[in-house]
Design a protein around this motif. Structure first.
Motif, short mmCIF file in Angstrom:
data_model
loop_
_atom_site.label_atom_id
_atom_site.label_comp_id
_atom_site.label_asym_id
_atom_site.label_seq_id
_atom_site.Cartn_x
_atom_site.Cartn_y
_atom_site.Cartn_z
N MET A 1 0.69 -0.97 0.10
CA MET A 1 -0.08 0.10 -0.08
C MET A 1 0.81 1.18 0.03
O MET A 1 1.83 1.34 0.49
N SER A 2 0.47 2.22 -0.49
CA SER A 2 1.25 3.48 -0.56
C SER A 2 0.83 4.38 0.49
O SER A 2 1.70 5.57 0.71
N GLY A 3 -0.18 4.11 1.52
CA GLY A 3 -0.10 4.93 2.59
C GLY A 3 -1.50 5.71 2.45
O GLY A 3 -2.58 5.55 3.00
N ILE A 4 -1.31 6.70 1.71
CA ILE A 4 -2.36 7.86 1.57
C ILE A 4 -3.02 7.72 0.04
O ILE A 4 -2.45 7.63 -0.85
N SER A 5 -4.50 7.51 0.21
CA SER A 5 -5.09 7.61 -1.11
C SER A 5 -6.27 8.63 -0.78
O SER A 5 -7.06 8.51 0.02
N ILE A 6 -6.45 9.53 -1.86
CA ILE A 6 -7.37 10.50 -1.95
C ILE A 6 -8.24 10.32 -3.02
O ILE A 6 -7.83 10.29 -3.94
N GLU A 49 -9.03 2.31 5.32
CA GLU A 49 -8.29 1.65 6.30
C GLU A 49 -7.86 2.26 7.41
O GLU A 49 -7.63 3.39 7.33
N ASP A 50 -7.76 1.62 8.60
CA ASP A 50 -7.36 2.46 9.94
C ASP A 50 -5.83 2.93 9.40
O ASP A 50 -5.70 4.48 9.88
N LYS A 51 -5.07 2.36 8.80
CA LYS A 51 -3.73 2.87 8.65
C LYS A 51 -3.72 4.10 7.90
O LYS A 51 -2.80 4.91 7.98
N GLU A 52 -4.45 3.96 6.72
CA GLU A 52 -4.58 5.35 5.76
C GLU A 52 -5.18 6.37 6.63
O GLU A 52 -4.68 7.55 6.60
N PHE A 53 -6.10 6.16 7.48
CA PHE A 53 -6.70 7.32 8.26
C PHE A 53 -5.56 8.04 9.21
O PHE A 53 -5.53 9.14 9.23
#
Length: 147
Positions: A1-6, A49-53
């Motif tokens: 996963m890249s971490g942040i997705s908008i 996902e929690d990690k993204e938030f």
């Protein structure tokens, strides 16, 4: 996963609206509004996902801290300039005004926005950038003693 997705649609819509308002940068309030909008319109079958938030909240926190540090640094630099030029009080300065070289004693120093203004004993007020020479009051060059 890249971490942040908008969501790209939300981002483009948001930036187009902000561009119409003639803002050149996104601030912390803009970032928070974007995050809230993203949460409101997320896919309920595939939520963030929690990690993204958590990553986005960490980014928000970092942005807020950088913004506050920038404001503090700007205030410090303004006060530093005033303090630096206050050392000229009581000194003799040569300055350029309207194409003419003049000399006077510094009486006070003040800020006008981002510009340091030097008030002189002869009644002139000049910007600090106009000063060409600083010396002890009463110290005269041989050229100053003529006439």
């Amino acid at each position: 996963m890249s971490g942040i997705s908008i969501d790209s649609y939300l981002l483009s819509t948001y930036t187009e609206n902000k561009a119409r308002e003639a803002k050149s940068t996104l601030g912390k309030d803009d970032f928070l509004k974007l995050l809230i909008t993203q949460l409101q319109y997320q896919d309920p079958l595939n939520p963030m996902e929690d990690k993204e938030f958590i990553a986005q909240m960490a980014n928000f926190s970092t942005l807020e801290q950088i913004t506050n540090m920038n404001k503090s640094l700007e205030a410090f630099l303004k006060s530093d300039a005033l303090i630096k030029y206050s050392q000229l009080i009581g000194k003799s300065v040569e300055y350029s005004k309207e194409g003419e070289q003049k000399q006077s004693i510094v009486k006070s120093v003040r800020m006008n926005g981002d510009t340091v203004i030097i008030a002189l004993a002869n009644g002139d007020e000049v910007e600090s950038s106009s000063i060409t020479k600083v010396s002890e009051a009463g110290e005269n060059d041989s050229s100053d003693q003529e006439g």
